[in-house]
Design a protein around this motif. Structure first.
Motif, PDB file in Angstrom:
ATOM      1  N   LEU A 111      25.857  32.020  24.860  1.00 22.86           N
ATOM      2  CA  LEU A 111      24.432  31.716  24.887  1.00 22.86           C
ATOM      3  C   LEU A 111      24.277  32.595  24.060  1.00 22.86           C
ATOM      4  O   LEU A 111      24.125  34.507  24.714  1.00 22.86           O
ATOM      5  CB  LEU A 111      24.824  31.909  26.806  1.00 22.86           C
ATOM      6  CG  LEU A 111      25.425  31.074  27.079  1.00 22.86           C
ATOM      7  CD1 LEU A 111      25.005  31.210  29.102  1.00 22.86           C
ATOM      8  CD2 LEU A 111      25.201  29.405  26.796  1.00 22.86           C
ATOM      9  N   VAL A 112      22.625  32.665  24.171  1.00 16.53           N
ATOM     10  CA  VAL A 112      21.492  33.471  23.593  1.00 16.53           C
ATOM     11  C   VAL A 112      20.690  33.239  24.794  1.00 16.53           C
ATOM     12  O   VAL A 112      19.828  32.742  23.980  1.00 16.53           O
ATOM     13  CB  VAL A 112      21.917  33.617  21.970  1.00 16.53           C
ATOM     14  CG1 VAL A 112      20.036  34.467  21.418  1.00 16.53           C
ATOM     15  CG2 VAL A 112      23.060  33.558  20.961  1.00 16.53           C
ATOM     16  N   GLY A 113      20.351  34.908  24.681  1.00 17.60           N
ATOM     17  CA  GLY A 113      19.340  34.802  26.130  1.00 17.60           C
ATOM     18  C   GLY A 113      18.095  35.688  25.159  1.00 17.60           C
ATOM     19  O   GLY A 113      18.142  37.038  24.719  1.00 17.60           O
ATOM     20  N   ASP A 114      16.116  34.900  24.731  1.00 13.84           N
ATOM     21  CA  ASP A 114      15.467  35.892  24.551  1.00 13.84           C
ATOM     22  C   ASP A 114      15.201  36.589  25.317  1.00 13.84           C
ATOM     23  O   ASP A 114      15.356  37.441  26.255  1.00 13.84           O
ATOM     24  CB  ASP A 114      14.675  34.721  23.736  1.00 13.84           C
ATOM     25  CG  ASP A 114      13.207  36.203  22.923  1.00 13.84           C
ATOM     26  OD1 ASP A 114      13.828  37.063  23.066  1.00 13.84           O
ATOM     27  OD2 ASP A 114      12.278  35.083  22.263  1.00 13.84           O
ATOM     28  N   SER A 115      13.728  35.897  26.021  1.00 17.62           N
ATOM     29  CA  SER A 115      13.210  36.985  27.163  1.00 17.62           C
ATOM     30  C   SER A 115      13.176  36.718  28.643  1.00 17.62           C
ATOM     31  O   SER A 115      13.165  37.216  29.738  1.00 17.62           O
ATOM     32  CB  SER A 115      11.558  36.397  27.130  1.00 17.62           C
ATOM     33  OG  SER A 115      11.131  36.196  26.670  1.00 17.62           O
ATOM     34  N   GLN A 116      14.142  34.629  28.576  1.00 17.01           N
ATOM     35  CA  GLN A 116      14.134  34.737  29.984  1.00 17.01           C
ATOM     36  C   GLN A 116      15.800  34.285  29.360  1.00 17.01           C
ATOM     37  O   GLN A 116      15.699  32.452  29.620  1.00 17.01           O
ATOM     38  CB  GLN A 116      13.294  32.847  30.081  1.00 17.01           C
ATOM     39  CG  GLN A 116      12.219  33.755  30.148  1.00 17.01           C
ATOM     40  CD  GLN A 116      10.813  32.333  29.885  1.00 17.01           C
ATOM     41  OE1 GLN A 116      11.083  31.431  29.743  1.00 17.01           O
ATOM     42  NE2 GLN A 116      10.680  32.664  31.876  1.00 17.01           N
ATOM     43  N   PRO A 117      16.379  34.822  29.802  1.00 17.18           N
ATOM     44  CA  PRO A 117      17.862  34.312  29.796  1.00 17.18           C
ATOM     45  C   PRO A 117      18.529  33.545  30.877  1.00 17.18           C
ATOM     46  O   PRO A 117      19.484  32.653  30.840  1.00 17.18           O
ATOM     47  CB  PRO A 117      18.805  35.412  29.640  1.00 17.18           C
ATOM     48  CG  PRO A 117      17.956  36.678  30.412  1.00 17.18           C
ATOM     49  CD  PRO A 117      16.505  36.734  29.850  1.00 17.18           C
ATOM     50  N   GLN A 118      17.767  33.369  31.924  1.00 11.50           N
ATOM     51  CA  GLN A 118      18.303  33.004  33.364  1.00 11.50           C
ATOM     52  C   GLN A 118      17.915  31.394  32.814  1.00 11.50           C
ATOM     53  O   GLN A 118      19.068  30.633  33.843  1.00 11.50           O
ATOM     54  CB  GLN A 118      17.081  33.379  34.149  1.00 11.50           C
ATOM     55  CG  GLN A 118      15.553  33.464  34.277  1.00 11.50           C
ATOM     56  CD  GLN A 118      14.513  34.392  33.632  1.00 11.50           C
ATOM     57  OE1 GLN A 118      15.417  34.840  32.715  1.00 11.50           O
ATOM     58  NE2 GLN A 118      13.055  33.993  34.015  1.00 11.50           N
ATOM     59  N   ILE A 119      17.366  30.403  31.845  1.00 13.33           N
ATOM     60  CA  ILE A 119      17.435  29.282  32.300  1.00 13.33           C
ATOM     61  C   ILE A 119      18.600  29.243  31.594  1.00 13.33           C
ATOM     62  O   ILE A 119      18.652  27.587  31.422  1.00 13.33           O
ATOM     63  CB  ILE A 119      16.143  28.771  31.601  1.00 13.33           C
ATOM     64  CG1 ILE A 119      16.282  29.104  29.917  1.00 13.33           C
ATOM     65  CG2 ILE A 119      14.826  29.263  32.220  1.00 13.33           C
ATOM     66  CD1 ILE A 119      15.125  28.442  28.580  1.00 13.33           C
ATOM     67  N   LEU A 120      19.254  29.729  30.895  1.00  9.79           N
ATOM     68  CA  LEU A 120      20.698  29.382  30.626  1.00  9.79           C
ATOM     69  C   LEU A 120      21.669  29.068  31.445  1.00  9.79           C
ATOM     70  O   LEU A 120      23.058  29.023  31.500  1.00  9.79           O
ATOM     71  CB  LEU A 120      21.338  30.833  28.857  1.00  9.79           C
ATOM     72  CG  LEU A 120      20.351  30.138  28.383  1.00  9.79           C
ATOM     73  CD1 LEU A 120      20.430  31.770  27.002  1.00  9.79           C
ATOM     74  CD2 LEU A 120      20.105  29.269  27.432  1.00  9.79           C
TER      75      LEU A 120
END
Length: 226
Positions: A111-120
């Motif tokens: 999983l690669v999270g930018d500014s909103q990793p929580q959606i992953l």
């Protein structure tokens, strides 16, 4: 590279906020009870108030998904918190987006999270239920103590981290506000058997009518919600 986009069938419903809780580092989670059933990769669109300010709808990606609703995450400075508190009702539209498919043999999920990793996180929960190894790459600070301890977390510069995991993952899911830059796009494609991007740009209508979510891709402009 696949882009998870808008599904054709949606419904409208009322959601009720039942609880709001701080998870630290300026982040809050809100529990919503709703008849709209979301799956990993999907989201809802909500009107927080019937007045004209704010007029536009808000995209709500779930952090957790349950039998009776889902959990969302907001920053403590989010202006929509003026209208969100326990007992309050929201006007919801959804589900929007395609269900994110997990490969049957995907024992290593990146999983690669930018500014909103929580959606992953719903994708992580789905993979962990199948006893897959899950690694989350973060480019910004996040309260990792709120994560499932089974998730391995790495922080750093994204291109280098992708190089470190090249060939390890069977599947990779990337959260981004816009189309991926070409170098990053190529790295993601060579990092796993399949790569998916969840575009979390503003999508006020969710139906492709307002064109506010237009994203410039290699093959021209595309609508994020579709």
């Amino acid at each position: 590279m696949h882009v998870l986009s808008c599904a054709a069938l949606m419904r409208s419903a009322i959601a009720q906020c039942t609880k709001i809780e701080s998870i630290g580092s300026g982040r809050l989670r809100a529990w919503l009870v709703s008849e709209i059933a979301l799956s990993p990769g999907q989201f809802g669109i909500a009107r927080f108030t019937s007045c004209n300010d704010p007029y536009l709808s808000r995209t709500l990606f779930p952090v957790e998904i349950g039998d009776q609703g889902f959990v969302i995450e907001l920053g403590t400075e989010d202006p929509f918190l003026r209208f969100l508190y326990p007992g309050e009702y929201l006007s919801m539209l959804g589900p929007v987006g395609h269900i994110a498919p997990l490969l049957p043999y995907a024992t290593n999920v990146l999983l690669v999270g930018d500014s909103q990793p929580q959606i992953l996180f719903p994708l992580a929960a789905q993979a962990l239920e199948r006893s897959s190894e899950v690694t989350l790459l973060l480019t910004e600070s996040y309260p990792v103590e709120a994560l499932d301890p089974q998730i391995e977390v790495r922080s750093g510069v994204l291109p280098q981290m992708l190089d470190d995991f090249s060939g390890w993952a069977h599947q990779i899911f990337i959260q981004s506000h816009s189309a991926l830059p070409t170098p990053l796009h190529h790295k993601a494609r060579h990092c796993a058997d399949e790569a998916y991007a969840l575009i979390s740009t503003a999508m006020p209508c969710g139906t492709g009518a307002c064109h506010a979510c237009a994203i410039q891709c290699r093959r021209g402009w595309r609508l994020g919600c579709r």
